[in-house]
Design an enzyme around this catalytic site. Sequence first.
Site, PDB file in Angstrom:
ATOM      1  N   CYS A 197     -34.198 -34.351  13.312  1.00  0.00           N
ATOM      2  CA  CYS A 197     -33.313 -35.043  14.254  1.00  0.00           C
ATOM      3  C   CYS A 197     -34.025 -36.266  14.826  1.00  0.00           C
ATOM      4  O   CYS A 197     -34.136 -37.272  14.135  1.00  0.00           O
ATOM      5  CB  CYS A 197     -32.819 -34.069  15.309  1.00  0.00           C
ATOM      6  SG  CYS A 197     -31.281 -34.634  16.031  1.00  0.00           S
ATOM      7  N   HIS A 213     -30.636 -29.788  12.404  1.00  0.00           N
ATOM      8  CA  HIS A 213     -31.734 -28.891  12.805  1.00  0.00           C
ATOM      9  C   HIS A 213     -31.762 -27.685  11.869  1.00  0.00           C
ATOM     10  O   HIS A 213     -31.104 -26.678  12.146  1.00  0.00           O
ATOM     11  CB  HIS A 213     -31.513 -28.400  14.238  1.00  0.00           C
ATOM     12  CG  HIS A 213     -31.669 -29.464  15.270  1.00  0.00           C
ATOM     13  ND1 HIS A 213     -32.849 -29.685  15.939  1.00  0.00           N
ATOM     14  CD2 HIS A 213     -30.790 -30.378  15.750  1.00  0.00           C
ATOM     15  CE1 HIS A 213     -32.696 -30.678  16.793  1.00  0.00           C
ATOM     16  NE2 HIS A 213     -31.452 -31.119  16.700  1.00  0.00           N
ATOM     17  N   GLU A 269     -33.891 -25.503  11.569  1.00  0.00           N
ATOM     18  CA  GLU A 269     -34.555 -24.328  12.156  1.00  0.00           C
ATOM     19  C   GLU A 269     -33.572 -23.272  12.666  1.00  0.00           C
ATOM     20  O   GLU A 269     -33.899 -22.089  12.702  1.00  0.00           O
ATOM     21  CB  GLU A 269     -35.506 -24.745  13.295  1.00  0.00           C
ATOM     22  CG  GLU A 269     -34.866 -25.309  14.568  1.00  0.00           C
ATOM     23  CD  GLU A 269     -34.648 -26.819  14.525  1.00  0.00           C
ATOM     24  OE1 GLU A 269     -34.545 -27.371  13.404  1.00  0.00           O
ATOM     25  OE2 GLU A 269     -34.560 -27.442  15.612  1.00  0.00           O
TER      26      GLU A 269
HETATM   27  N1  GLN Z   1     -32.106 -38.252  20.957  1.00  0.00           N
HETATM   28  C1  GLN Z   1     -31.634 -38.274  19.615  1.00  0.00           C
HETATM   29  C2  GLN Z   1     -30.126 -38.350  19.539  1.00  0.00           C
HETATM   30  O1  GLN Z   1     -29.434 -38.080  20.475  1.00  0.00           O
HETATM   31  C3  GLN Z   1     -32.135 -37.069  18.844  1.00  0.00           C
HETATM   32  C4  GLN Z   1     -31.562 -35.771  19.304  1.00  0.00           C
HETATM   33  C5  GLN Z   1     -32.314 -34.581  18.822  1.00  0.00           C
HETATM   34  O2  GLN Z   1     -33.426 -34.704  18.324  1.00  0.00           O
HETATM   35  N2  GLN Z   1     -31.748 -33.399  18.983  1.00  0.00           N
HETATM   36  O3  GLN Z   1     -29.590 -38.694  18.503  1.00  0.00           O
END
Ligand code: GLN
Length: 562
Positions: free
Chosen positions: A398, A525, A527
């Site tokens: 992310c 994600h 995970e």
């Molecule tokens: N801050 C980034 C976004 O909003 C990444 C978010 C995250 O890593 N969950 O896109």
Amino acid sequence: MKYVLVTGGVVSGLGKGVTASSIGVVLKACGLRVTSIKIDPYLNTDAGTMSPFEHGEVFVLDDGGEVDLDLGNYERFLDVRLTRDNNITTGKIYQSVLEQERRGDYLGKTVQVVPHITEAIKNWIESVSHIPVDGKEGPADVCVIELGGTVGDIESMPFIEALRQLLFSVGQNNFCLIHVSLIPVLGVVGEQKTKPTQHSVRELRALGLTPHFLACRSAEPLLENTRQKLSQFCHVPVGNILNIHDVPNIWHIPLLLRSQNAHNAILMHLDLQSVANPPNLQEWTDRAETFDNLTNSVRIAMVGKYVGMADSYLSVVKALLHACIACSLKPAIDWIAASDLEDDNALSTPEAHATAWRTLTNAACVLVPGGFGDRGVKGMVLAAKYARENRVPYLGICLGMQISVIEFARNVLGMERANSSEFDKDTPNPVVIFMPEGSKTHMGSTMRLGSRRTLFQSPDCLTAKLYHNSEHVDERHRHRYEVNPEMVINFEESGLKFVGKDETGKRMEILELTDHPFYVGAQFHPEFKSRPGRPSPLFLGFILAAIGQLGSYLQNPHNGNL
Ligand code: GLN
């Protein structure tokens, strides 16, 4: 529906969640279908706005629910897919009652905690417990309910009262209450103290609930006379006093419960003996023992913002564990506060800076997990640069993927001020931009949350192979910003390929760097869907690359342990 309620006493942090999920595991191992509900008596409607510093990670479900990390434990232990409604908070209950009040559903009556809030809690529990979560049809046999906090907290009172009423209406044979408590030992050769447990049971009984079982947390196994004392003073049969003493790893806990015959006692209480089998925990036994005997480890550098609290990245840690075990390795996670790597800190905190760099360069692989806000971003960019230039395996999740895009733009494409518009509104090279799925101007939640499909652009890419040559994959998301689709061509021409995109082709989901052993970023994600025994393919690939075995695995994915 049979309910197993797990409450906690004396102190928080006893591992109530792990105890409750382990009870679920043992019942599941007896052939029963198990679901679970976590009650968080705090006022937030969900965990989405809570800081990982304070409360640990925000776990994300398929339906986009942002929930307490304990739901992650349930998903991993019971191998189920929960819904946002499986996490009940005071905020959610009040919201639903107040909405009904505004609609006029209470017909002019005075709306009160008892009976209206308690009624709403009971109804919520009864309806959510019937949602199938294991992919099969029809409701589960047993619903494990974990009440967060400790008995006696003001916030949990309405829940205790609702649960008391629920017990009364469904009857003792359909409701089993397990109270998790602490048995401390004072002094070096001191005795096991039962008084705190006695007090918390007394508190519970004053509220109308008598525990049927005690699950006592202790460092060493309970002594016989401690057990006798607890039974006598807490009004719980000796056979129903379970003991969860310290074990080398959490996979032993279901085994510990089985060895104490917890399943038989619970099944007997719930009148389920005739439909249950003897528990089959072979997989758990193998995993617990394998892990105890692992000797080799792999050093993983975790470069993040919330490194002070391991729970902030709990699912990432678990996913690393699942992947490492598949490779017969112990994970050795080196936490690096991203800001310590930054150049400014070489002067202000030279020791921390030097240690951070030494740790990074000693690691076999580098992981940059998700996060929000610009703290540590410079340090993360340096870590991504280091991994790219030195051919060290890199996994960016992310924010970690966005970081690798920013780094590549700055250092390979020569766009010095390239940035995400999250961190620099005025950047001349917005390589990561705000791309809400709904209207840009619409008020309210703009986060892209929950399960979305990623299509592999070609079967030849590394990640498609890791995902067992599938054409697509459904993973969970939690972000607002994304790679700027207009700049994709610039990146691809220089070797940073977007090998996974969403169904519209506008959203970049997975990137890979050609000519690098493993340099992968994912906008989702992975995970959250990793399971013991079924590690997330991206984590597995990352660990295999770290130990130089990715190539041979890809040639023959079914060999050895994997
Ligand atoms: N801050 C980034 C976004 O909003 C990444 C978010 C995250 O890593 N969950 O896109």
